[in-house]
Design an enzyme around this catalytic site. Structure first.
Site, PDB file in Angstrom:
ATOM      1  N   TYR A   1      18.747  74.745  -1.508  1.00 49.42           N
ATOM      2  CA  TYR A   1      20.120  74.719  -1.818  1.00 49.42           C
ATOM      3  C   TYR A   1      20.747  74.900  -0.407  1.00 49.42           C
ATOM      4  O   TYR A   1      21.828  74.208  -0.014  1.00 49.42           O
ATOM      5  CB  TYR A   1      20.615  75.393  -2.801  1.00 49.42           C
TER       6      TYR A   1
ATOM      7  N   LEU B   1      33.298  68.235  -4.390  1.00 45.09           N
ATOM      8  CA  LEU B   1      32.745  69.527  -5.293  1.00 45.09           C
ATOM      9  C   LEU B   1      31.503  69.119  -5.752  1.00 45.09           C
ATOM     10  O   LEU B   1      30.767  70.037  -6.226  1.00 45.09           O
ATOM     11  CB  LEU B   1      33.770  69.885  -6.249  1.00 45.09           C
TER      12      LEU B   1
ATOM     13  N   GLN C   1      32.678  73.756 -12.659  1.00 45.83           N
ATOM     14  CA  GLN C   1      33.627  74.639 -13.011  1.00 45.83           C
ATOM     15  C   GLN C   1      34.686  74.458 -12.046  1.00 45.83           C
ATOM     16  O   GLN C   1      35.826  74.650 -12.550  1.00 45.83           O
ATOM     17  CB  GLN C   1      32.659  76.095 -12.534  1.00 45.83           C
TER      18      GLN C   1
ATOM     19  N   ARG D   1      32.076  78.874 -16.195  1.00 42.53           N
ATOM     20  CA  ARG D   1      30.993  79.168 -15.131  1.00 42.53           C
ATOM     21  C   ARG D   1      29.762  78.590 -15.906  1.00 42.53           C
ATOM     22  O   ARG D   1      29.559  78.710 -17.038  1.00 42.53           O
ATOM     23  CB  ARG D   1      30.912  80.614 -14.606  1.00 42.53           C
TER      24      ARG D   1
ATOM     25  N   LYS E   1      23.137  72.409   2.453  1.00 39.71           N
ATOM     26  CA  LYS E   1      24.777  72.863   2.416  1.00 39.71           C
ATOM     27  C   LYS E   1      25.038  72.820   3.992  1.00 39.71           C
ATOM     28  O   LYS E   1      25.975  72.556   4.357  1.00 39.71           O
ATOM     29  CB  LYS E   1      25.091  73.823   1.553  1.00 39.71           C
TER      30      LYS E   1
ATOM     31  N   ALA F   1      27.886  68.711  -6.469  1.00 41.42           N
ATOM     32  CA  ALA F   1      26.531  69.150  -6.020  1.00 41.42           C
ATOM     33  C   ALA F   1      25.512  69.507  -6.991  1.00 41.42           C
ATOM     34  O   ALA F   1      25.844  69.498  -8.282  1.00 41.42           O
ATOM     35  CB  ALA F   1      26.701  70.364  -5.185  1.00 41.42           C
ATOM     36  N   GLN F   2      24.134  69.679  -6.629  1.00 41.09           N
ATOM     37  CA  GLN F   2      23.093  70.280  -7.743  1.00 41.09           C
ATOM     38  C   GLN F   2      23.403  71.673  -7.116  1.00 41.09           C
ATOM     39  O   GLN F   2      22.772  72.053  -5.914  1.00 41.09           O
ATOM     40  CB  GLN F   2      21.950  69.549  -7.212  1.00 41.09           C
ATOM     41  N   SER F   3      23.986  72.356  -7.781  1.00 44.36           N
ATOM     42  CA  SER F   3      24.429  73.710  -7.056  1.00 44.36           C
ATOM     43  C   SER F   3      23.789  75.032  -7.652  1.00 44.36           C
ATOM     44  O   SER F   3      24.058  76.043  -7.383  1.00 44.36           O
ATOM     45  CB  SER F   3      25.839  74.077  -7.485  1.00 44.36           C
TER      46      SER F   3
ATOM     47  N   THR G   1      29.301  76.933   1.286  1.00 47.34           N
ATOM     48  CA  THR G   1      28.795  78.110   0.732  1.00 47.34           C
ATOM     49  C   THR G   1      28.322  79.248   1.325  1.00 47.34           C
ATOM     50  O   THR G   1      27.617  79.259   2.685  1.00 47.34           O
ATOM     51  CB  THR G   1      27.891  77.549  -0.271  1.00 47.34           C
TER      52      THR G   1
ATOM     53  N   ASP H   1      28.163  57.800  -8.251  1.00 45.50           N
ATOM     54  CA  ASP H   1      27.296  58.718  -8.013  1.00 45.50           C
ATOM     55  C   ASP H   1      27.197  59.226  -6.774  1.00 45.50           C
ATOM     56  O   ASP H   1      27.152  58.263  -5.743  1.00 45.50           O
ATOM     57  CB  ASP H   1      26.049  58.123  -8.649  1.00 45.50           C
ATOM     58  N   MET H   2      26.682  60.355  -6.508  1.00 39.47           N
ATOM     59  CA  MET H   2      26.695  61.150  -4.949  1.00 39.47           C
ATOM     60  C   MET H   2      25.463  60.527  -4.584  1.00 39.47           C
ATOM     61  O   MET H   2      25.294  60.499  -3.153  1.00 39.47           O
ATOM     62  CB  MET H   2      26.698  62.407  -4.925  1.00 39.47           C
TER      63      MET H   2
END
Ligand code: NAP
Ligand code: F7E
Length: 324
Positions: free
Chosen positions: A151, A81, A13, A186, A155, A83-85, A126, A59-60
């Protein structure tokens, strides 16, 4: 010469909104995408910037790919930005979430430290890090952390590594502690978009009900397009710092549902909403509300889109997607 930025999470997003902003400011934008047979560019398409971004692969979870990219590109700015969010998924996939969200930023910080120490680094922190904590009903930069999900925990690690590399090695690193921000692009699994998509389908006769979990949870919801401006501003300052970003208004999921149905002329929304325990979480974050005085005062940032405007924008976009 134009400035360069590496944006991870470019297909999500925030990535497209940030890319759009940076491109308008004359940046050359490198977007990190992972190895996919079919990458999904629909969010970048929505903002009309797909062909203006330069794509780089990595890849992260793959340290060498990130080291190599930073060594090759020497970007002026790095916006992390990726993430597995999705909070709910982090309970079932805690290890993956930790690898991507905690170790990924560490790899990037090391890459910057070794190969490009002048690159400025933005970490997508976050409000989920606050979890149960608040200061008189609000969360600000001084509120302690009490994350309630893998999560949130992942973070917190990345937040402190970002601070630590600033303090230890003098790198320009900044944490944006962003509260929930939403938009027509989103991810469909998040509650706002799930609601606006569901409401659009009900309006058009494509669905009969909307299944949700906890309607009592309260969030400080803003518009993603506003929030990427705060990210950019953090990296333009003389000194790096950490900032809370939010609207200062909190609404329950129930209020979001009500507003979304109201925007299509339905007031008896309870007829359509079914509470389904599968959408509840093992531990919930009950109430988030930002006290974003620092970002307003120091960076001159403030949100432009109100809660009601956000709900309407998202419902309209979903109605349009289904052809109305
Ligand atoms: P999003 O839509 O979920 O996008 C995340 C992106 O990360 C996706 O494009 C995904 O790529 C990428 N990604 C996941 N795993 C990866 C990996 N192993 N390697 C490379 N890329 C990977 O998230 P968002 O809403 O834009 O949020 C952006 C960032 O801000 C995230 O870090 C999120 O945790 C954080 N944040 C979000 C909010 C919010 O309300 N939106 C609030 C505070 C903080 P694919 O497309 O390939 O899956
Ligand atoms: O849930 C409740 C749910 O998944 C919001 C991410 O961007 O923002 C996001 O995390 C609330 C929760 O977002 C459903 O229990 C009820 O209380 O939209 P969400 P989130 O968990 O707040 C933060 C700031 C991030 O950093 C994250 O990356 O809504 N809820 N019923 C539901 N949530 C979902 N997803 N689906 C439901 O059916």
């Amino acid at each position: 010469m134009s400035k360069t930025a590496l944006v991870t999470g470019i297909l999500g997003q925030d990535g497209p909104y940030l890319a759009d902003l940076l491109l308008k400011k004359g940046y050359k934008v490198f977007g990190l995408i992972r190895r996919y047979s079919n990458p999904n560019f629909s969010n970048l398409d929505y903002l009309g910037v797909t062909n203006d971004v330069d794509y780089v692969e990595g890849d992260m979870n793959d340290e060498a790919s990130l080291l190599n990219l930073i060594r090759m590109l020497h970007p002026d700015e790095v916006y992390n930005l990726a993430a597995q969010s999705f909070v709910k998924a982090s309970f079932e996939q805690a290890k993956l979430t930790t690898e991507v969200n905690s170790l990924g930023p560490l790899y990037l910080l090391n890459a910057i430290k070794f190969f490009s120490p002048t690159s400025k680094f933005y970490q997508a922190s976050t409000s989920e890090m606050f979890g149960l904590q608040h200061t008189n009903g609000y969360q600000d930069e001084k509120t302690p952390f009490h994350p309630r999900s893998p999560y949130g925990v992942s973070k917190v690690y990345a937040y402190w590594m970002t601070v630590n590399y600033r303090e230890s090695y003098g790198l320009f690193t900044a944490n944006g502690i962003l509260f929930n921000h939403e938009s027509p692009i989103r991810g469909i699994q998040f509650v706002t978009r799930k609601i606006t998509d569901g409401v659009a389908k009900i309006k058009l006769g494509l669905a009969k009900e909307l299944r949700l979990g906890n309607l009592d949870a309260k969030r400080d919801w803003g518009f993603a397009g506003d929030y990427v401006e705060a990210m950019y501003l953090m990296l333009q300052q003389k000194n790096p710092d950490d900032y809370v970003v939010g609207t200062g208004e909190s609404h329950s999921v129930r209020e979001f549902v009500e507003a979304a149905f109201k925007s299509i002329g339905i007031s008896d929304w309870k007829k359509y909403v079914v509470i389904d325990p599968q959408f509840k979480r093992p531990a919930e974050v009950p109430n988030l509300k930002a006290k974003a005085d620092k970002v307003r005062k120091n960076l001159g940032w403030k949100p432009k889109v109100s809660f009601e405007e956000l709900v309407e924008m998202m419902v309209k976009a979903d109605l349009k997607r289904y052809g109305k």
